[in-house]
Design a protein around this motif. Structure first.
Motif, PDB file in Angstrom:
ATOM      1  N   ALA A 238      50.374  32.282  57.416  1.00 19.31           N
ATOM      2  CA  ALA A 238      51.394  31.237  57.290  1.00 19.31           C
ATOM      3  C   ALA A 238      52.621  31.678  56.482  1.00 19.31           C
ATOM      4  CB  ALA A 238      50.775  29.979  56.697  1.00 19.31           C
ATOM      5  N   PRO A 239      52.468  32.165  55.231  1.00 23.29           N
ATOM      6  CA  PRO A 239      53.674  32.593  54.504  1.00 23.29           C
ATOM      7  C   PRO A 239      54.320  33.822  55.112  1.00 23.29           C
ATOM      8  CG  PRO A 239      51.695  33.137  53.259  1.00 23.29           C
ATOM      9  CD  PRO A 239      51.256  32.277  54.403  1.00 23.29           C
ATOM     10  N   THR A 240      53.524  34.653  55.786  1.00 20.86           N
ATOM     11  CA  THR A 240      54.096  35.819  56.462  1.00 20.86           C
ATOM     12  C   THR A 240      55.062  35.378  57.554  1.00 20.86           C
ATOM     13  OG1 THR A 240      52.053  37.067  56.038  1.00 20.86           O
ATOM     14  CG2 THR A 240      53.545  37.936  57.708  1.00 20.86           C
ATOM     15  N   VAL A 241      54.647  34.390  58.341  1.00 19.67           N
ATOM     16  CA  VAL A 241      55.510  33.870  59.411  1.00 19.67           C
ATOM     17  C   VAL A 241      56.737  33.186  58.810  1.00 19.67           C
ATOM     18  CG1 VAL A 241      55.668  32.174  61.275  1.00 19.67           C
ATOM     19  CG2 VAL A 241      53.656  33.653  61.090  1.00 19.67           C
ATOM     20  N   ASP A 242      56.552  32.411  57.728  1.00 20.76           N
ATOM     21  CA  ASP A 242      57.704  31.774  57.078  1.00 20.76           C
ATOM     22  C   ASP A 242      58.727  32.817  56.642  1.00 20.76           C
ATOM     23  OD1 ASP A 242      57.015  29.095  57.323  1.00 20.76           O
ATOM     24  OD2 ASP A 242      55.769  29.115  55.525  1.00 20.76           O
ATOM     25  N   TYR A 243      58.242  33.937  56.133  1.00 15.54           N
ATOM     26  CA  TYR A 243      59.147  35.016  55.714  1.00 15.54           C
ATOM     27  C   TYR A 243      59.868  35.614  56.924  1.00 15.54           C
ATOM     28  CZ  TYR A 243      60.748  39.539  53.983  1.00 15.54           C
ATOM     29  OH  TYR A 243      61.501  40.638  53.675  1.00 15.54           O
ATOM     30  N   ILE A 244      59.135  35.822  58.022  1.00 15.76           N
ATOM     31  CA  ILE A 244      59.724  36.430  59.220  1.00 15.76           C
ATOM     32  C   ILE A 244      60.824  35.545  59.798  1.00 15.76           C
ATOM     33  CG2 ILE A 244      59.240  37.071  61.624  1.00 15.76           C
ATOM     34  CD1 ILE A 244      56.472  38.011  60.699  1.00 15.76           C
ATOM     35  N   VAL A 245      60.581  34.233  59.857  1.00 21.23           N
ATOM     36  CA  VAL A 245      61.566  33.331  60.468  1.00 21.23           C
ATOM     37  C   VAL A 245      62.576  32.798  59.462  1.00 21.23           C
ATOM     38  CG1 VAL A 245      59.922  32.663  62.258  1.00 21.23           C
ATOM     39  CG2 VAL A 245      60.111  31.267  60.194  1.00 21.23           C
ATOM     40  N   GLY A 246      62.450  33.191  58.191  1.00 23.22           N
ATOM     41  CA  GLY A 246      63.445  32.825  57.187  1.00 23.22           C
ATOM     42  C   GLY A 246      63.347  31.412  56.666  1.00 23.22           C
ATOM     43  N   ARG A 247      62.144  30.835  56.620  1.00 24.85           N
ATOM     44  CA  ARG A 247      61.977  29.481  56.101  1.00 24.85           C
ATOM     45  C   ARG A 247      61.712  29.523  54.598  1.00 24.85           C
ATOM     46  NH1 ARG A 247      61.264  25.400  59.901  1.00 24.85           N
ATOM     47  NH2 ARG A 247      60.478  24.057  58.248  1.00 24.85           N
ATOM     48  N   ARG A 248      62.277  28.553  53.879  1.00 23.65           N
ATOM     49  CA  ARG A 248      62.058  28.438  52.431  1.00 23.65           C
ATOM     50  C   ARG A 248      60.659  27.904  52.169  1.00 23.65           C
ATOM     51  NH1 ARG A 248      63.018  24.185  48.541  1.00 23.65           N
ATOM     52  NH2 ARG A 248      63.635  22.845  50.265  1.00 23.65           N
ATOM     53  N   VAL A 249      59.964  28.516  51.209  1.00 23.91           N
ATOM     54  CA  VAL A 249      58.622  28.071  50.826  1.00 23.91           C
ATOM     55  C   VAL A 249      58.695  27.520  49.406  1.00 23.91           C
ATOM     56  CG1 VAL A 249      56.222  28.739  50.475  1.00 23.91           C
ATOM     57  CG2 VAL A 249      57.553  29.802  52.301  1.00 23.91           C
ATOM     58  N   ARG A 250      58.318  26.256  49.226  1.00 26.96           N
ATOM     59  CA  ARG A 250      58.431  25.599  47.931  1.00 26.96           C
ATOM     60  C   ARG A 250      57.214  25.865  47.064  1.00 26.96           C
ATOM     61  NH1 ARG A 250      59.566  20.026  50.764  1.00 26.96           N
ATOM     62  NH2 ARG A 250      58.066  21.048  52.151  1.00 26.96           N
ATOM     63  N   TRP A 251      57.348  25.597  45.762  1.00 27.39           N
ATOM     64  CA  TRP A 251      56.328  26.012  44.795  1.00 27.39           C
ATOM     65  C   TRP A 251      54.975  25.382  45.074  1.00 27.39           C
ATOM     66  CZ3 TRP A 251      53.613  22.571  41.836  1.00 27.39           C
ATOM     67  CH2 TRP A 251      54.122  21.268  41.739  1.00 27.39           C
ATOM     68  N   PHE A 252      54.960  24.092  45.470  1.00 27.93           N
ATOM     69  CA  PHE A 252      53.671  23.439  45.676  1.00 27.93           C
ATOM     70  C   PHE A 252      52.981  23.969  46.928  1.00 27.93           C
ATOM     71  CE2 PHE A 252      57.190  20.595  46.854  1.00 27.93           C
ATOM     72  CZ  PHE A 252      57.024  20.495  48.217  1.00 27.93           C
ATOM     73  N   SER A 253      53.760  24.450  47.906  1.00 30.21           N
ATOM     74  CA  SER A 253      53.162  25.063  49.093  1.00 30.21           C
ATOM     75  C   SER A 253      52.514  26.391  48.738  1.00 30.21           C
ATOM     76  CB  SER A 253      54.218  25.262  50.179  1.00 30.21           C
ATOM     77  OG  SER A 253      54.742  24.034  50.612  1.00 30.21           O
ATOM     78  N   TRP A 254      53.225  27.210  47.927  1.00 34.00           N
ATOM     79  CA  TRP A 254      52.637  28.466  47.449  1.00 34.00           C
ATOM     80  C   TRP A 254      51.360  28.187  46.666  1.00 34.00           C
ATOM     81  CZ3 TRP A 254      53.506  32.824  49.538  1.00 34.00           C
ATOM     82  CH2 TRP A 254      54.780  33.225  49.938  1.00 34.00           C
ATOM     83  N   THR A 255      51.408  27.195  45.781  1.00 30.70           N
ATOM     84  CA  THR A 255      50.243  26.891  44.947  1.00 30.70           C
ATOM     85  C   THR A 255      49.060  26.464  45.798  1.00 30.70           C
ATOM     86  OG1 THR A 255      51.722  26.180  43.165  1.00 30.70           O
ATOM     87  CG2 THR A 255      49.408  25.522  43.003  1.00 30.70           C
ATOM     88  N   ALA A 256      49.295  25.556  46.732  1.00 32.20           N
ATOM     89  CA  ALA A 256      48.212  25.083  47.602  1.00 32.20           C
ATOM     90  C   ALA A 256      47.652  26.222  48.445  1.00 32.20           C
ATOM     91  CB  ALA A 256      48.717  23.960  48.499  1.00 32.20           C
ATOM     92  N   MET A 257      48.523  27.103  48.932  1.00 32.09           N
ATOM     93  CA  MET A 257      48.059  28.227  49.731  1.00 32.09           C
ATOM     94  C   MET A 257      47.167  29.151  48.909  1.00 32.09           C
ATOM     95  SD  MET A 257      48.497  31.705  50.529  1.00 32.09           S
ATOM     96  CE  MET A 257      50.119  32.187  49.957  1.00 32.09           C
ATOM     97  N   LEU A 258      47.579  29.453  47.681  1.00 32.90           N
ATOM     98  CA  LEU A 258      46.799  30.360  46.830  1.00 32.90           C
ATOM     99  C   LEU A 258      45.466  29.735  46.425  1.00 32.90           C
ATOM    100  CD1 LEU A 258      49.689  31.769  44.603  1.00 32.90           C
ATOM    101  CD2 LEU A 258      48.458  32.959  46.425  1.00 32.90           C
ATOM    102  N   VAL A 259      45.479  28.438  46.098  1.00 37.88           N
ATOM    103  CA  VAL A 259      44.223  27.759  45.732  1.00 37.88           C
ATOM    104  C   VAL A 259      43.287  27.703  46.936  1.00 37.88           C
ATOM    105  CG1 VAL A 259      43.203  25.587  44.952  1.00 37.88           C
ATOM    106  CG2 VAL A 259      45.290  26.430  43.881  1.00 37.88           C
ATOM    107  N   SER A 260      43.833  27.421  48.123  1.00 35.98           N
ATOM    108  CA  SER A 260      43.013  27.392  49.332  1.00 35.98           C
ATOM    109  C   SER A 260      42.428  28.762  49.636  1.00 35.98           C
ATOM    110  CB  SER A 260      43.844  26.916  50.529  1.00 35.98           C
ATOM    111  OG  SER A 260      44.325  25.615  50.331  1.00 35.98           O
ATOM    112  N   LEU A 261      43.238  29.803  49.440  1.00 34.77           N
ATOM    113  CA  LEU A 261      42.748  31.161  49.664  1.00 34.77           C
ATOM    114  C   LEU A 261      41.631  31.499  48.691  1.00 34.77           C
ATOM    115  CD1 LEU A 261      43.136  33.685  51.367  1.00 34.77           C
ATOM    116  CD2 LEU A 261      44.861  34.455  49.733  1.00 34.77           C
ATOM    117  N   ALA A 262      41.778  31.068  47.429  1.00 37.37           N
ATOM    118  CA  ALA A 262      40.709  31.279  46.453  1.00 37.37           C
ATOM    119  C   ALA A 262      39.441  30.547  46.878  1.00 37.37           C
ATOM    120  CB  ALA A 262      41.171  30.792  45.078  1.00 37.37           C
ATOM    121  N   ALA A 263      39.601  29.364  47.464  1.00 34.54           N
ATOM    122  CA  ALA A 263      38.438  28.579  47.903  1.00 34.54           C
ATOM    123  C   ALA A 263      37.673  29.287  49.006  1.00 34.54           C
ATOM    124  CB  ALA A 263      38.896  27.198  48.366  1.00 34.54           C
ATOM    125  N   VAL A 264      38.389  29.807  50.009  1.00 36.50           N
ATOM    126  CA  VAL A 264      37.678  30.457  51.106  1.00 36.50           C
ATOM    127  C   VAL A 264      37.069  31.784  50.666  1.00 36.50           C
ATOM    128  CG1 VAL A 264      39.012  29.323  52.907  1.00 36.50           C
ATOM    129  CG2 VAL A 264      39.824  31.476  51.988  1.00 36.50           C
TER     130      VAL A 264
END
Length: 511
Positions: A132-158
């Protein structure tokens, strides 16, 4: 107003709940069938045998849903023997191929022996959380702090759930299946981000319909072809699924699997189509599905004495709840608090939003330039930053009378707006609709011909539909080079200023 409602409403949470409610029976039924837990099936049902019936049920459920909602009108059209028929664009066709791959590999993943529901979800979701963040970077979309946080916490969960997976068996077939799933998502998210992740409902629904009219039918066609070839155990399994399996009690359960998948596919596709970044939407998708996996595992453990979730997996479920909390309306605490105050009568009701609508023919050049210039003008006259436009009761939008829905703003228009220091926001062309026209306070057309077309289409808005200029049309600069674009933008900027001299003094800051 339409754009703000789509930007800030809580619909994505209702979709997340729907995804959870349908994914629980989908994953539970699939695992129960593959493990032979239903006595009526007389033993385990292999994945290749299960998949064809469930895929056919998904086609019926998905296309039936689109028909019931009346969404076929949003699809692109091609003429065939004198008739206009729904037809996907190239990128949505490719996205449909990716979605067909995702559909097939997801169901097969739950049928592999030695893999629990939770571990399957861990393998699938861990990869998508990175994609998900890789694609956001490729297409130039802004990623906000709470999205980064949720992604990292979810990754830690899995990863935590994966930590006790030593007792599981990961076969070559399972590795290929999961790899195909992740590759398909990598490309699908890019196609979707470029075509449809915007605040324009028409573009969103066009993508949804065009992708789904390709995905599930294509999966069924591929399965039928492979069944006819019938080489090897897998293809023979597809043949069995389309022949003798149809007349067994297991076919009914497989049909329920397919219908549940159609329902959850509607929910998850609309989650991904939310205008927010993929790094926001993916944890919502992953969190809902992982929690459904824990629920399905608990149900099978209770009813059929199947292995329950481990301690590490249960703790990871708690991490997912934390991740979802970061995505919740809590990160817009002030906005939510203001709504609660208004609900209980502790704050004044905000004034209705005032929408100024600019219309041209194709909605890729003049009208989007006019809307961008008008929004900058509103912000400047009220003395607020452009990003603070959401705090006032006025905004400009654009539309066309013959637009190719989803088309981007022309590069020349972007360049000339930037040269005028006018902020350029993501844009996908849309046609004027009765709802949009009814919501607008004023409709400004680029030419008298466009104004005539608007009034002929919607006579009720004639009194508020004007030409941007009372004296002459705003000429279309497409194909005439940058000087024509510069002249057009400057003319629009002058005309918008004149129109707003009378309109803007009556604007006020929304409370």
């Amino acid at each position: 107003m339409l754009s703000e409602k789509r930007r800030y409403n809580l619909e994505i949470w209702a979709l997340g709940l729907g995804f959870y409610l349908f994914y629980t029976p989908y994953s539970g039924l699939t695992k129960a069938l593959s493990n032979g837990l239903f006595t009526s099936t007389h033993g385990p049902v292999k994945g290749p045998v299960l998949l064809p019936v469930s895929a056919i049920a998904t086609v019926v459920g998905m296309l039936g849903f689109i028909t019931m909602m009346g969404w076929w009108k949003y699809a692109g059209r091609r003429e065939f023997r004198g008739r206009q028929i729904p037809f996907p664009r190239k990128l949505t066709f490719l996205s449909g191929i990716c979605m067909a791959t995702i559909m097939g590999t997801t169901t097969l993943a739950f049928t592999f022996g030695g893999l629990s529901i939770v571990l399957v979800l861990v393998l699938l979701r861990c990869g998508t959380l990175i994609i998900a963040p890789t694609v956001d970077y490729i297409v130039g979309r802004r990623v906000r702090w709470f999205s980064w946080t949720a992604m990292l916490v979810s990754l830690a969960a899995v990863l935590l759930a994966l930590s006790d997976a030593s007792s599981y068996t990961l076969t070559i077939a399972a590795i290929i299946d999961v790899s195909a799933y992740l590759v398909a998502y990598f490309f699908k998210l890019q196609f979707m981000s470029r075509l449809a992740k915007s605040d324009q409902r028409e573009a969103t629904l066009r993508y949804f319909v065009e992708e789904q009219m390709v995905a599930s039918p294509l999966l069924v066609i591929v399965l039928v072809v492979l069944a006819l070839i019938g080489a090897g155990d897998v293809m023979m399994g597809f043949r069995t699924g389309l022949t003798t399996f149809l007349f067994t009690p297991g076919a009914l359960f497989a049909t329920l699997v397919g219908l549940c998948y159609a329902a959850l596919c509607v929910c998850t596709t609309l989650i991904f189509l939310d205008r927010r970044e993929n790094t926001f939407c993916m944890p919502m998708h992953c969190g809902s599905s992982m929690l459904s996996g824990f629920t399905a595992t608990a149900i099978l453990a209770y009813l059929y004495n199947q292995p329950s979730s481990s301690t590490a997996q249960n703790v990871s479920a708690g991490f997912l709840v934390i991740a979802l909390a970061f995505l919740s309306p809590l990160h817009h605490f002030n906005r939510v608090l203001a709504k609660l105050k208004r609900f209980f009568g502790f704050a004044p009701v905000p004034q209705p939003q005032r929408l100024f609508l600019f219309v041209c023919s194709g909605n890729t050049c003049r009208s989007p330039m006019a809307a961008a210039i008008a929004n900058a003008e509103i912000a400047a006259r009220l003395g607020i930053p452009f990003k603070a436009l959401e705090t006032v009761n006025a905004r400009a939008l654009s539309a066309g009378v013959s637009a190719r829905v989803g088309a981007p703003i022309t590069p020349e228009a972007v360049e000339v707006l930037q040269s005028l220091s006018v902020p350029v926001q993501p844009h996908a062309a849309r046609n004027l609709t009765p709802e949009l026209a009814a919501e607008a306070e004023m409709i400004f057309c680029m030419t008298s011909a466009v104004r005539k077309a608007v009034i002929e289409m919607l006579p009720s808005v004639a009194n508020k539909t004007l030409c941007l200029s009372d004296d002459a049309d705003v000429p279309d600069p497409i194909g005439k080079g940058m000087p024509a674009y510069v002249d057009c933008a400057r003319q629009i900027q002058r005309l918008v200023g004149l129109r707003f001299d009378k309109l803007i003094p009556r604007l006020s800051v929304a409370k």
